[in-house]
Design a protein around this motif. Structure first.
Motif: not given
Length: 360
Positions: A152-157, A279-281
């Motif tokens: 996934f290229a978006g943000r993960q947290l 999705v973005d995140a």
């Protein structure tokens, strides 16, 4: 007093969260002298345990249950006050009120068997030699993120790094997880962003309080895994989601339209077979694992992967007790486990003389 360069005490408590403070309180009441008889080693620079690291957006009104420590009630807080300020302040007052011997910051690196039947507790601030150990290190330092194929290229947290909804305003966010943490995130982020809620199992919602009988049955399921030496599950995983301010808000925001777990990540989102959602995140509210790596030299783990307990006592070593682990990983469970662990240690070592309750 030192033994082979290590400070000699009867009992070392590792961790000054709810379970560790409960154990420390009961050690004092049973006559163990602060610093000479027992010491509490805490990795954080200030009181509060995991609460000090919670999101600033978590308010006392949305806390998923909290129980007072023994012999000192939490003063009625402002419901709008951040939990990360209220609870650490309460813990600090508790340590002072009962003159608990908390040494910080001390990060324990290993606990090893020592000649003479003692335990050597090694840390970045020196070593302690103890006759018994209470491990109360909790889970906050070991956030769990499951592996799924793809990138996934978006943000993960992980939820441990979540600091509030503001940074997600106007985005599309996948929230993964079926527990109270996921509900908190949904109740906040859905007010400023488009959300997807993804869980591995169909969540169970309870309309009312959990009965004592049902609660005992749920805890028994977790205890059974611990008795078998299997990896622990949270109590919440078997009790379902009860009524709460956060759940009500999430419902009002229409954020509880649950999707089953996706099978892979994609560059722009998540996918189930041919279906993909951009999705973005991704916020992984997927729980934590017990922080027990420092106990590895003691060989406590069972073939099933967990540490088998008899009550709070490690089956493989009666000198070691784990609190805030498995069925006691809740604020009320931690209180009870602290008392039970001290009772077990007194049964093993005998009470100090004179065994008088000590009050500051």
């Amino acid at each position: 007093m030192t033994v082979y360069g290590a400070t000699n005490v009867d009992v070392v408590v590792i961790g000054a969260g709810q379970a560790g403070l409960s154990a420390a309180y009961h050690l004092r009441r049973r006559g163990f002298a602060p610093y000479d008889g027992f010491v509490v080693l805490d990795a954080d620079p200030a009181p509060g345990g995991a609460w000090a690291h919670r999101s600033p957006s978590l308010r006392m009104a949305t806390v998923h249950g909290f129980h007072d420590l023994p012999d000192f009630e939490l003063p009625a807080p402002d419901p709008a006050a951040p939990a990360r300020e209220v609870v650490p302040g309460y813990f600090a007052a508790y340590e002072a009120r009962h003159a608990l011997p908390v040494v910080r910051p001390v990060r324990v690196t290993a606990v090893r068997p020592q000649l003479g039947g003692r335990l050597l507790v090694e840390s970045d601030a020196g070593s302690w030699s103890a006759r018994a150990l209470i491990n109360a290190t909790g889970t906050w330092t070991r956030p769990f993120v499951p592996h799924y194929p793809g990138r996934f290229a978006g943000r993960q947290l992980h939820y441990a790094d979540y600091r509030g909804p503001e940074e997600f305003a106007g985005l599309r966010v996948a929230v993964v997880g079926g527990g109270a943490s996921a509900i908190q995130v949904l109740s906040e982020v859905a007010a400023v962003a488009d959300t997807l809620w993804v869980t591995r199992r169909q969540p169970v919602f309870r309309d009312g309080p959990f009965s004592q009988e049902a609660g005992r049955a749920a805890v028994a399921l977790v205890e059974e895994r611990v008795r078998l030496g299997l990896p622990v599950r949270s109590v919440v995983s078997v009790t379902g989601l009860g009524p709460s301010v956060a759940l009500r808000r999430a419902r009002e925001l229409d954020a509880l339209d649950r999707l089953p777990m996706f099978d892979r990540l994609t560059e722009h989102g998540v996918a189930w077979g041919e279906r993909e959602e951009a999705v973005d995140a991704i916020v992984w509210a997927t729980g934590f694992r017990p922080e027990v790596g420092h106990l590895a030299p003691l060989g406590l783990r069972e073939p099933g992967g967990g540490i088998r307990l008899e009550g709070t006592q490690a089956a493989a070593d009666p000198r070691v007790h784990l609190v805030g682990y498995g069925p006691s990983a809740s604020t009320i469970g931690a209180n009870r486990a602290g008392r039970a662990a001290v009772n077990g240690i007194v049964a093993l070592l005998g009470a100090p003389e004179p065994a008088l309750a000590q009050r500051s």
